[in-house]
Scaffold this motif. Structure first.
Motif, PDB file in Angstrom:
ATOM      1  N   ASP A 109      17.156  36.883  41.079  1.00  0.00           N
ATOM      2  CA  ASP A 109      18.513  36.338  41.219  1.00  0.00           C
ATOM      3  C   ASP A 109      18.922  36.527  42.674  1.00  0.00           C
ATOM      4  O   ASP A 109      19.083  37.657  43.138  1.00  0.00           O
ATOM      5  N   ALA A 110      19.095  35.442  43.378  1.00  0.00           N
ATOM      6  CA  ALA A 110      19.438  35.508  44.803  1.00  0.00           C
ATOM      7  C   ALA A 110      20.763  36.213  45.055  1.00  0.00           C
ATOM      8  O   ALA A 110      21.013  36.677  46.164  1.00  0.00           O
ATOM      9  N   ALA A 111      21.614  36.320  44.037  1.00  0.00           N
ATOM     10  CA  ALA A 111      22.912  36.976  44.197  1.00  0.00           C
ATOM     11  C   ALA A 111      22.796  38.502  44.203  1.00  0.00           C
ATOM     12  O   ALA A 111      23.739  39.196  44.585  1.00  0.00           O
ATOM     13  N   SER A 112      21.657  39.044  43.787  1.00  0.00           N
ATOM     14  CA  SER A 112      21.502  40.505  43.735  1.00  0.00           C
ATOM     15  C   SER A 112      21.296  41.078  45.133  1.00  0.00           C
ATOM     16  O   SER A 112      20.491  40.566  45.905  1.00  0.00           O
ATOM     17  N   ASN A 113      22.028  42.150  45.425  1.00  0.00           N
ATOM     18  CA  ASN A 113      21.918  42.818  46.720  1.00  0.00           C
ATOM     19  C   ASN A 113      21.549  44.287  46.613  1.00  0.00           C
ATOM     20  O   ASN A 113      21.053  44.868  47.576  1.00  0.00           O
ATOM     21  N   SER A 114      21.827  44.917  45.485  1.00  0.00           N
ATOM     22  CA  SER A 114      21.401  46.302  45.274  1.00  0.00           C
ATOM     23  C   SER A 114      20.889  46.438  43.852  1.00  0.00           C
ATOM     24  O   SER A 114      21.156  45.592  42.995  1.00  0.00           O
ATOM     25  N   GLU A 115      20.119  47.515  43.629  1.00  0.00           N
ATOM     26  CA  GLU A 115      19.432  47.647  42.342  1.00  0.00           C
ATOM     27  C   GLU A 115      19.148  49.113  42.064  1.00  0.00           C
ATOM     28  O   GLU A 115      18.904  49.894  42.974  1.00  0.00           O
ATOM     29  N   ILE A 116      19.168  49.454  40.783  1.00  0.00           N
ATOM     30  CA  ILE A 116      18.708  50.759  40.335  1.00  0.00           C
ATOM     31  C   ILE A 116      17.735  50.525  39.190  1.00  0.00           C
ATOM     32  O   ILE A 116      17.991  49.693  38.310  1.00  0.00           O
ATOM     33  N   VAL A 117      16.614  51.233  39.226  1.00  0.00           N
ATOM     34  CA  VAL A 117      15.598  51.119  38.184  1.00  0.00           C
ATOM     35  C   VAL A 117      15.219  52.522  37.721  1.00  0.00           C
ATOM     36  O   VAL A 117      14.864  53.368  38.537  1.00  0.00           O
ATOM     37  N   VAL A 118      15.322  52.732  36.407  1.00  0.00           N
ATOM     38  CA  VAL A 118      15.002  54.025  35.802  1.00  0.00           C
ATOM     39  C   VAL A 118      13.798  53.830  34.885  1.00  0.00           C
ATOM     40  O   VAL A 118      13.864  53.050  33.928  1.00  0.00           O
ATOM     41  N   PRO A 119      12.690  54.525  35.146  1.00  0.00           N
ATOM     42  CA  PRO A 119      11.532  54.405  34.262  1.00  0.00           C
ATOM     43  C   PRO A 119      11.819  55.018  32.888  1.00  0.00           C
ATOM     44  O   PRO A 119      12.544  56.010  32.782  1.00  0.00           O
ATOM     45  N   LEU A 120      11.249  54.407  31.871  1.00  0.00           N
ATOM     46  CA  LEU A 120      11.333  54.915  30.501  1.00  0.00           C
ATOM     47  C   LEU A 120       9.990  55.553  30.186  1.00  0.00           C
ATOM     48  O   LEU A 120       8.976  54.851  30.072  1.00  0.00           O
ATOM     49  N   ILE A 121       9.988  56.882  30.078  1.00  0.00           N
ATOM     50  CA  ILE A 121       8.734  57.620  29.901  1.00  0.00           C
ATOM     51  C   ILE A 121       8.882  58.579  28.727  1.00  0.00           C
ATOM     52  O   ILE A 121       9.871  59.302  28.621  1.00  0.00           O
ATOM     53  N   ARG A 122       7.893  58.563  27.832  1.00  0.00           N
ATOM     54  CA  ARG A 122       7.867  59.504  26.709  1.00  0.00           C
ATOM     55  C   ARG A 122       6.502  60.170  26.670  1.00  0.00           C
ATOM     56  O   ARG A 122       5.481  59.490  26.598  1.00  0.00           O
ATOM     57  N   GLY A 123       6.513  61.504  26.754  1.00  0.00           N
ATOM     58  CA  GLY A 123       5.262  62.251  26.699  1.00  0.00           C
ATOM     59  C   GLY A 123       4.271  61.832  27.758  1.00  0.00           C
ATOM     60  O   GLY A 123       3.073  61.777  27.510  1.00  0.00           O
ATOM     61  N   GLU A 125       3.858  58.915  28.895  1.00  0.00           N
ATOM     62  CA  GLU A 125       3.495  57.513  28.717  1.00  0.00           C
ATOM     63  C   GLU A 125       4.623  56.602  29.181  1.00  0.00           C
ATOM     64  O   GLU A 125       5.781  56.771  28.797  1.00  0.00           O
ATOM     65  N   LEU A 126       4.284  55.621  30.015  1.00  0.00           N
ATOM     66  CA  LEU A 126       5.248  54.639  30.490  1.00  0.00           C
ATOM     67  C   LEU A 126       5.548  53.641  29.383  1.00  0.00           C
ATOM     68  O   LEU A 126       4.636  53.000  28.849  1.00  0.00           O
ATOM     69  N   LEU A 127       6.835  53.520  29.027  1.00  0.00           N
ATOM     70  CA  LEU A 127       7.266  52.548  28.018  1.00  0.00           C
ATOM     71  C   LEU A 127       7.837  51.294  28.666  1.00  0.00           C
ATOM     72  O   LEU A 127       7.780  50.211  28.101  1.00  0.00           O
ATOM     73  N   GLY A 128       8.438  51.469  29.846  1.00  0.00           N
ATOM     74  CA  GLY A 128       9.066  50.355  30.539  1.00  0.00           C
ATOM     75  C   GLY A 128      10.044  50.878  31.559  1.00  0.00           C
ATOM     76  O   GLY A 128       9.954  52.025  31.992  1.00  0.00           O
ATOM     77  N   VAL A 129      11.010  50.027  31.928  1.00  0.00           N
ATOM     78  CA  VAL A 129      12.049  50.437  32.879  1.00  0.00           C
ATOM     79  C   VAL A 129      13.390  49.849  32.453  1.00  0.00           C
ATOM     80  O   VAL A 129      13.463  48.802  31.816  1.00  0.00           O
ATOM     81  N   LEU A 130      14.437  50.560  32.827  1.00  0.00           N
ATOM     82  CA  LEU A 130      15.812  50.073  32.751  1.00  0.00           C
ATOM     83  C   LEU A 130      16.148  49.571  34.141  1.00  0.00           C
ATOM     84  O   LEU A 130      15.966  50.296  35.127  1.00  0.00           O
ATOM     85  N   ASP A 131      16.621  48.342  34.242  1.00  0.00           N
ATOM     86  CA  ASP A 131      16.883  47.702  35.530  1.00  0.00           C
ATOM     87  C   ASP A 131      18.320  47.190  35.557  1.00  0.00           C
ATOM     88  O   ASP A 131      18.747  46.508  34.624  1.00  0.00           O
ATOM     89  N   ILE A 132      19.051  47.531  36.619  1.00  0.00           N
ATOM     90  CA  ILE A 132      20.420  47.040  36.790  1.00  0.00           C
ATOM     91  C   ILE A 132      20.568  46.538  38.216  1.00  0.00           C
ATOM     92  O   ILE A 132      20.210  47.227  39.172  1.00  0.00           O
ATOM     93  N   ASP A 133      21.116  45.331  38.345  1.00  0.00           N
ATOM     94  CA  ASP A 133      21.322  44.690  39.640  1.00  0.00           C
ATOM     95  C   ASP A 133      22.809  44.501  39.895  1.00  0.00           C
ATOM     96  O   ASP A 133      23.596  44.363  38.958  1.00  0.00           O
ATOM     97  N   ARG A 150      20.308  59.734  31.988  1.00  0.00           N
ATOM     98  CA  ARG A 150      20.663  60.244  30.655  1.00  0.00           C
ATOM     99  C   ARG A 150      20.666  59.112  29.633  1.00  0.00           C
ATOM    100  O   ARG A 150      20.198  59.265  28.502  1.00  0.00           O
ATOM    101  N   PHE A 151      21.212  57.960  30.029  1.00  0.00           N
ATOM    102  CA  PHE A 151      21.233  56.776  29.168  1.00  0.00           C
ATOM    103  C   PHE A 151      19.797  56.414  28.783  1.00  0.00           C
ATOM    104  O   PHE A 151      19.492  56.178  27.614  1.00  0.00           O
ATOM    105  N   ALA A 152      18.906  56.369  29.772  1.00  0.00           N
ATOM    106  CA  ALA A 152      17.506  56.016  29.534  1.00  0.00           C
ATOM    107  C   ALA A 152      16.840  57.023  28.612  1.00  0.00           C
ATOM    108  O   ALA A 152      16.024  56.640  27.757  1.00  0.00           O
ATOM    109  N   ALA A 153      17.138  58.300  28.752  1.00  0.00           N
ATOM    110  CA  ALA A 153      16.548  59.324  27.891  1.00  0.00           C
ATOM    111  C   ALA A 153      16.939  59.106  26.431  1.00  0.00           C
ATOM    112  O   ALA A 153      16.113  59.307  25.524  1.00  0.00           O
TER     113      ALA A 153
END
Length: 159
Positions: A109-123, A125-133, A150-153
């Motif tokens: 999305d060309a409108a995005s200028n900042s981003e936070i990405v939180v990995p989702l990990i259990r034991g 093992e990578l499950l995915g990521v939480l991404d917010i722009d 905390r939300f991701a956990a």
């Protein structure tokens, strides 16, 4: 049940309210997709000045688009590429104040200028990521990083 931020409490109280709402939304729901869909909707409406909130799920090879709120997004992201792929590979939260300066940034999305990405990990093992722009530069701070971790956990326990 849901109240979008801001409201008349402190920012910390707002974050606690969102975490409480998340727990209520996913309680006793066995569907990971339903929980991720509700979680992305909760974040998109709770966090001002964001234009995308959602999940990419690891399929054993790459990150694949999961439930989200916002404009259509990139469907597949290789590990190590862009903010999401880098956060997944390094297994650490990345806060990028200006995505245009991030090496290998993927502009879904060309409108995005900042981003936070939180990995989702259990034991381990990578499950995915939480991404917010956000369309704003410097949108995400350390307090918000801690809240989103905390939300991701909570999400990791539910999927």
């Amino acid at each position: 049940m849901f109240q979008a931020m801001p409201y008349d409490g402190t920012r910390s109280e707002q974050f606690e309210m969102v975490l409480t709402q998340l727990v209520a939304l996913i309680k006793d729901e066995p569907s990971a997709m339903a929980n991720l869909a509700n979680a992305s909707a909760l974040l998109k409406h709770a966090l001002p000045d964001t234009n995308w909130a959602g999940f990419y799920l690891f399929d054993g090879n790459e990150l694949v688009l999961g439930p989200f709120q916002g404009l259509p997004a990139c469907i597949r992201i290789p590990l190590g590429r862009g903010v999401c792929g880098t956060a997944a590979t390094e297994r650490r939260t990345l806060v990028v104040d200006d995505v245009h300066t991030f090496p290998g940034h993927i502009a879904c999305d060309a409108a995005s200028n900042s981003e936070i990405v939180v990995p989702l990990i259990r034991g381990g093992e990578l499950l995915g990521v939480l991404d917010i722009d956000s369309p704003l530069k410097d949108r995400f701070d350390d307090e918000e990083r801690r809240f989103l971790e905390r939300f991701a956990a909570i999400i990791v326990e539910a999927i």
